[in-house]
Design an enzyme around this catalytic site. Structure first.
Site, mmCIF file in Angstrom:
data_model
loop_
_atom_site.group_PDB
_atom_site.id
_atom_site.type_symbol
_atom_site.label_atom_id
_atom_site.label_comp_id
_atom_site.label_asym_id
_atom_site.label_seq_id
_atom_site.Cartn_x
_atom_site.Cartn_y
_atom_site.Cartn_z
ATOM 1 N N TYR A 161 0.843 -1.202 0.000
ATOM 2 C CA TYR A 161 0.000 0.000 0.000
ATOM 3 C C TYR A 161 0.879 1.253 0.000
ATOM 4 O O TYR A 161 0.924 2.014 0.961
ATOM 5 C CB TYR A 161 -0.947 -0.008 1.204
ATOM 6 N N VAL A 180 -25.103 16.389 -3.471
ATOM 7 C CA VAL A 180 -24.926 16.950 -4.811
ATOM 8 C C VAL A 180 -25.820 16.183 -5.773
ATOM 9 O O VAL A 180 -25.792 14.945 -5.825
ATOM 10 C CB VAL A 180 -23.452 16.883 -5.248
ATOM 11 N N THR A 188 -9.599 -1.391 -1.955
ATOM 12 C CA THR A 188 -8.481 -1.177 -1.032
ATOM 13 C C THR A 188 -8.368 0.303 -0.667
ATOM 14 O O THR A 188 -8.769 1.182 -1.438
ATOM 15 C CB THR A 188 -7.141 -1.620 -1.651
ATOM 16 N N TYR A 190 -5.705 -8.821 -8.837
ATOM 17 C CA TYR A 190 -5.448 -9.243 -7.465
ATOM 18 C C TYR A 190 -4.344 -10.295 -7.405
ATOM 19 O O TYR A 190 -3.473 -10.254 -6.531
ATOM 20 C CB TYR A 190 -6.723 -9.791 -6.823
#
Length: 531
Positions: A73, A235, A486, A186
């Site tokens: 990450y 919105v 993620t 993945y």
């Protein structure tokens, strides 16, 4: 840092992680004033799908949990390295999370449990020769050839009976009808995890739920700069210039009272839109009441559809993601207990203390039920004598094995009864239920929307061709090589959006290609034959 942007305004449609991250980049890298950054959120709370709420009297609730990974990450860790911890002086959120994770390492001893309550040895992935050949073929297929292909289209029947499928499916929430394109992403992005999927050692856990551990520190950081948060502001439309460029001129919204408002947007201002939200139309029940399934008119889809029609072929196509809620829904649940009797029983059964076992999947469960026992407390507000766990079912329309009803129709108590049955704790059922504060089920009609089969062009670019003041930041944009569902995807989208629109010559950390590392490949091959 540039000071040329101090008079520009920035508007964010949606108050999730991507918007909060992009606001940080505008402040720190773009020279924006906090008072000129406006985050418009239709809900009464920020965080989007990173949630965590409740109290000790009524019980706690997480609709879901986000798995983190220390090695992969890249931009998430860079972002959180900038944000101070709320708990530990002179420490960043990144270092706080990693320190907690190292003090509470994950090593699941009961990843899969069968119908008889036996822990299954899962070092063997269970592949046959055809499974391995199809995996290799997928690995080296061009993703441009995988439009609208499903996992079921790609693999034979045997694959869906393997230990690997049970573990990989429930770790990431796949369905057989999910996109093989995403599955390939993945497999490449998370190949590092393939050899340890049975223990989930690669999972990095936050000290608390993601709202308390990630969203709250980000919000606190932005508050110091007087960023303008407008909650209960929905919105409803965006107006663009009547040119070939994509330039926003107006934002139309309504407030909690139903009053309309039009925000004028200058050419020099910026607009960021979270196009698509996986927790749209979610609904919570309680111990005595099922959560309601209310899939109609998800608001983020409606706005995305509206603006996509104004710029055909340039802002993506939301239909494949949001048109089949019966395929994208699943049911989660959060039990809250007075005392730790239930958690102690599970610890004795699994061999894992709370926080060390990650996911436990009852592979023969008709609901495909899994649970997670987090380190306690999992909420900042959680009292010492209160404990929680979290679980979910991927097949909420199926009849339960112990409660003869579809999960979607079950109360919190009935879901707890089903869980007690799969754990074979019936002799303790009365004792367990006497300790219950609440069990809150949550129905999420679009939680798996991002895995739906679709064409590559159905996801828009973060900054579409011709966009001058507009970007899309969500799990439904196209980012080469990265994987959706993620935290990293949201943060990466935010960084791409800000740096591109501002023309900043700053690094966006690339996706680490572990699938190209010889030692990672060698481990994966060994794992596929391991017994």
């Amino acid at each position: 840092m540039s000071n040329n942007n101090s008079d520009r305004q920035a508007y964010f449609i949606g108050g999730g992680l991507a918007s909060l991250a992009a606001a940080v980049y505008l402040l720190e890298d773009g020279g924006f004033k906090g008072t000129n950054i406006h985050i418009l959120e239709s809900l009464p709370v920020l965080g989007g799908s990173n949630d965590g709420a409740g109290n000790n009297q009524d019980g706690f609730i997480c609709r879901g949990g986000r798995m983190l990974n220390e090695e992969t990450y890249e931009n998430f860790w860079e972002l959180t390295s900038r944000i101070p911890s709320l708990e530990i002086p002179n420490m960043s959120v990144k270092d706080e999370i990693l320190a907690f994770d190292k003090a509470n390492p994950t090593h699941a001893k009961s990843r899969l449990v069968d119908a008889n309550g036996n822990k299954i040895s899962v070092t063997d992935m269970g592949f046959n020769t055809e499974d391995r050949l199809q995996m290799v073929k997928l690995f080296f297929s061009d993703e441009n050839d995988l439009d609208n292909v499903t996992i079921r289209d790609w693999f034979g029947d045997h694959f869906f009976t393997t230990n690997f499928w049970y573990m990989w499916q429930t770790t990431f929430a796949w369905q057989e009808w999910s996109s093989i394109f995403e599955f390939q992403r993945y497999m490449k992005r998370m190949l590092l995890e393939f050899s340890r999927i049975h223990t989930l050692e690669g999972v990095t856990r936050t000290p608390y739920n993601q709202f308390d551990s990630v969203i709250l520190p980000l919000k606190t950081f932005l508050d110091r700069f007087d960023v303008n948060f407008k909650l209960r502001k929905t919105v409803t439309d965006l107006e663009f210039k009547e040119t070939d460029a994509i330039t926003v001129t107006e934002i139309k919204c309504t407030n909690a009272l139903g009053e309309t408002e039009t925000i004028k947007v200058l050419d020099t201002d910026l607009v960021f839109f979270t196009n698509g939200c996986i927790t749209d139309n979610s609904n919570n029940g309680n111990y005595h009441t099922p959560a309601k399934y209310q899939p109609n008119n998800p608001p983020s889809f409606a706005l995305w559809r509206k603006i996509a029609d104004k710029k055909p072929g340039r802002l993506g196509n939301p239909d494949p993601f949001f048109a089949k809620p019966d395929q994208t829904k699943w049911y989660s649940f959060t039990p809250t207990f007075k005392g730790n009797r239930m958690l102690k029983l599970i610890e004795e059964f699994t061999g894992n203390k709370p926080g060390s076992g990650a996911l436990i999947t009852f592979k023969d469960s008709s609901w495909r039920m899994s649970i997670v026992i987090a380190a306690q407390p999992h909420f900042k507000a959680q009292a010492e004598e209160v404990t929680i766990l979290w679980g979910y079912g991927l097949y909420p329309d199926k009849i339960g094995d112990f409660v003869k009803k579809p999960m979607i129709d079950c109360t919190g108590e009935e879901i707890l009864t089903e869980l007690i049955g799969h754990l074979h704790f019936q002799e303790y059922e009365t004792e367990i239920k006497q300790s219950v504060i609440n069990v809150i089920p949550s129905m999420m009609p679009y939680i798996d929307a991002l895995f739906q089969p679709r064409a590559k062009t159905d996801r828009p670019e973060v900054v579409p061709v011709g966009a001058t003041n507009f970007a899309l930041i969500s799990q439904f944009v196209e980012i080469p090589d990265d994987m959706v569902f993620t935290e990293e995807y949201s943060v990466r989208a935010a960084k791409i959006a800000v740096y591109t629109l501002l023309g900043l010559d700053k690094e966006i950390l690339p996706v680490t290609s572990y699938w190209k590392h010889p030692e990672v490949l060698a481990k994966a091959i060994h794992t596929s034959y391991r017994s």
